[in-house]
Scaffold this active site. Sequence first.
Site, PDB file in Angstrom:
ATOM      1  N   HIS A 131       0.870  -1.180   0.000  1.00 42.80           N
ATOM      2  CA  HIS A 131       0.000   0.000   0.000  1.00 42.80           C
ATOM      3  C   HIS A 131       0.910   1.235   0.000  1.00 42.80           C
ATOM      4  CE1 HIS A 131      -2.787   2.946   1.847  1.00 42.80           C
ATOM      5  NE2 HIS A 131      -3.762   2.153   1.459  1.00 42.80           N
ATOM      6  N   ASP A 208       3.135  -4.298   8.019  1.00 45.18           N
ATOM      7  CA  ASP A 208       1.897  -3.545   7.824  1.00 45.18           C
ATOM      8  C   ASP A 208       0.771  -4.569   7.929  1.00 45.18           C
ATOM      9  OD1 ASP A 208      -0.397  -2.433   6.859  1.00 45.18           O
ATOM     10  OD2 ASP A 208       0.493  -1.561   5.058  1.00 45.18           O
ATOM     11  N   GLN A 211      -4.474  -5.308   7.081  1.00 46.34           N
ATOM     12  CA  GLN A 211      -5.484  -6.202   6.510  1.00 46.34           C
ATOM     13  C   GLN A 211      -5.462  -7.596   7.131  1.00 46.34           C
ATOM     14  OE1 GLN A 211      -7.825  -5.132   4.681  1.00 46.34           O
ATOM     15  NE2 GLN A 211      -7.064  -3.276   3.711  1.00 46.34           N
ATOM     16  N   LYS A 234     -10.641  -0.586  10.523  1.00 46.51           N
ATOM     17  CA  LYS A 234     -10.760  -1.796   9.696  1.00 46.51           C
ATOM     18  C   LYS A 234     -11.130  -3.015  10.538  1.00 46.51           C
ATOM     19  CE  LYS A 234      -7.250  -0.319   6.327  1.00 46.51           C
ATOM     20  NZ  LYS A 234      -8.025   0.191   5.208  1.00 46.51           N
ATOM     21  N   CYS A 374      -4.877   2.457  -3.614  1.00 45.83           N
ATOM     22  CA  CYS A 374      -3.602   2.944  -3.054  1.00 45.83           C
ATOM     23  C   CYS A 374      -2.468   1.939  -3.291  1.00 45.83           C
ATOM     24  CB  CYS A 374      -3.703   3.277  -1.565  1.00 45.83           C
ATOM     25  SG  CYS A 374      -4.879   4.560  -1.214  1.00 45.83           S
TER      26      CYS A 374
HETATM   27  N1  C6P Z   1      -6.345   0.506   2.818  1.00 46.19           N
HETATM   28  C1  C6P Z   1      -8.132   0.158   1.243  1.00 46.19           C
HETATM   29  O1  C6P Z   1      -9.215   0.439   0.717  1.00 46.19           O
HETATM   30  P1  C6P Z   1      -5.095   3.878   7.126  1.00 46.19           P
HETATM   31  O2  C6P Z   1      -5.761   4.625   6.013  1.00 46.19           O
HETATM   32  O3  C6P Z   1      -3.903   4.597   7.670  1.00 46.19           O
HETATM   33  O4  C6P Z   1      -6.050   3.409   8.168  1.00 46.19           O
HETATM   34  O5  C6P Z   1      -4.561   2.504   6.467  1.00 46.19           O
HETATM   35  C2  C6P Z   1      -3.670   2.560   5.393  1.00 46.19           C
HETATM   36  C3  C6P Z   1      -3.406   1.191   4.873  1.00 46.19           C
HETATM   37  C4  C6P Z   1      -2.150   0.643   5.054  1.00 46.19           C
HETATM   38  N2  C6P Z   1      -1.868  -0.592   4.665  1.00 46.19           N
HETATM   39  C5  C6P Z   1      -2.782  -1.382   4.073  1.00 46.19           C
HETATM   40  C6  C6P Z   1      -2.422  -2.783   3.685  1.00 46.19           C
HETATM   41  C7  C6P Z   1      -4.065  -0.884   3.838  1.00 46.19           C
HETATM   42  O6  C6P Z   1      -4.978  -1.662   3.250  1.00 46.19           O
HETATM   43  C8  C6P Z   1      -4.381   0.438   4.241  1.00 46.19           C
HETATM   44  C9  C6P Z   1      -5.724   1.028   3.943  1.00 46.19           C
HETATM   45  C10 C6P Z   1      -7.672   0.944   2.441  1.00 46.19           C
HETATM   46  O7  C6P Z   1      -7.445  -0.781   0.839  1.00 46.19           O
HETATM   47  C11 C6P Z   1      -7.787   2.412   2.213  1.00 46.19           C
HETATM   48  S1  C6P Z   1      -6.723   2.976   0.935  1.00 46.19           S
END
Ligand code: C6P
Length: 427
Positions: A131, A208, A211, A234, A374
């Site tokens: 991401h 990270d 997910q 999430k 992203c």
């Molecule tokens: N992915 C998606 O629709 P934040 O926005 O900081 O809570 O998370 C960012 C982020 C970082 N790593 C991974 C693997 C992610 O999936 C995400 C967020 C969302 O896939 C929003 S772009």
Amino acid sequence: MSTVTENAALLPASLREDFPILTNNVLGGQPLVFLDNAASTQRPRQVIDALSQVYERDYANVHRGIHTLSERSTEQFELAREKVRAFINAEHAHEVIFTQGTTASINLVARSWGETNLKAGDEVLTTVMEHHSNLVPWQQVCQRTGAVLRHVPLTEDGRLDMAAFDLLLSEKTKLVAVVSVSNTLGTVNPIDEIVKKSHDAGALVLVDAAQSVPHTTTDVRHWDADFMAFSGHKMLGPSGVGILYGKEALLDEMPPFLGGGSMINEVRLDGFTPAALPAKFEAGTPPITPAIGMSAAIDYLNRVGLEAIHQHEQILVEQAHAALSQIDGLQILGPAPEHRAGLVSFAFDRIHAHEFAQVLNDRYGVAVRAGHHCTQPLHKLLGIAASTRASFYLYNRPEDVDRLVEGIAEVQQMFAPKGRKRRRKPQ
Ligand code: C6P
């Protein structure tokens, strides 16, 4: 052919009644089918009530007042930290730092650890499936320090190429920054193996886990990860709160990232001494209510059971994968179900992802995400500008997958009926 989920069971459908938003919405004359959980999940009544209760009875700033309300909210805020600690099996509660989300957590490590420890000639190893949140902060810190950013490529079927990983990992590698589950491919990465090999090479590992933590049991000590980042929104919790886990010894050595209230022991006109962990990394008023909401979300997830949630999602993703595999011209991104978590992204050469998402929403009540999620470099590598993604959670049902598949068939009929060639929409 044997399936991944031979002994798995679905969660009870009655659990949906805990989520008011699922019954309060009718889209295009159809009850809402929410399949955009990888972007952000919905909240059960138990989390909404916990939030209302804080605001109605207990709210005040934390760690500041000696009045009753401040004591109450401080107690709940610190209890939330302990809940997170237990949820990921960290050793100490002070290894759990409240941030705004995964993005903020990774930036904290890049700025604090990265700028202190990286120098010209060092390498940071990440992957092409990251991401943007686990790419851009490393690009920025490499620009500032002169370190080099390298990327592990993919196998044909969308998994990490571990042979290439072995070749890229060297004594120059100071940090490996890797996603546990790809938000686009759904690929589950072998974090155990990556951590072991990285440590043997003398590198730290940041996972990270945005997910994976919401969907399956996480044991950060078993992984032996040095840093781990994830987000409350999430995993049934509120937005505005996330976690940075870091090993005590590393966090102790790192300088504070943001300066301000709470993160100090003492301030003089000519300087300051930082506070101990975790306050050192929590400058300013922290996400008090979101953290307490996240704690209620963890209670909920623990009651349902992470293993049961994982199995439930595996059944749904296997069903979706099997049905989508039958559709002519549709390309499923990522590996077979046994290597993926509960999401599936796809592309169709003659129909833009936005058209799928629009029709699914307007005519079927199905909410999916369309775009690059992203992960622009990954999409570029796959040779597509955008994809459509359906991502599952504990309240989704097999009927939701049926509805998705019906909707996709109609979109195809509308935009690319068999036998008629349609020009691709300019991207
Ligand atoms: N992915 C998606 O629709 P934040 O926005 O900081 O809570 O998370 C960012 C982020 C970082 N790593 C991974 C693997 C992610 O999936 C995400 C967020 C969302 O896939 C929003 S772009």
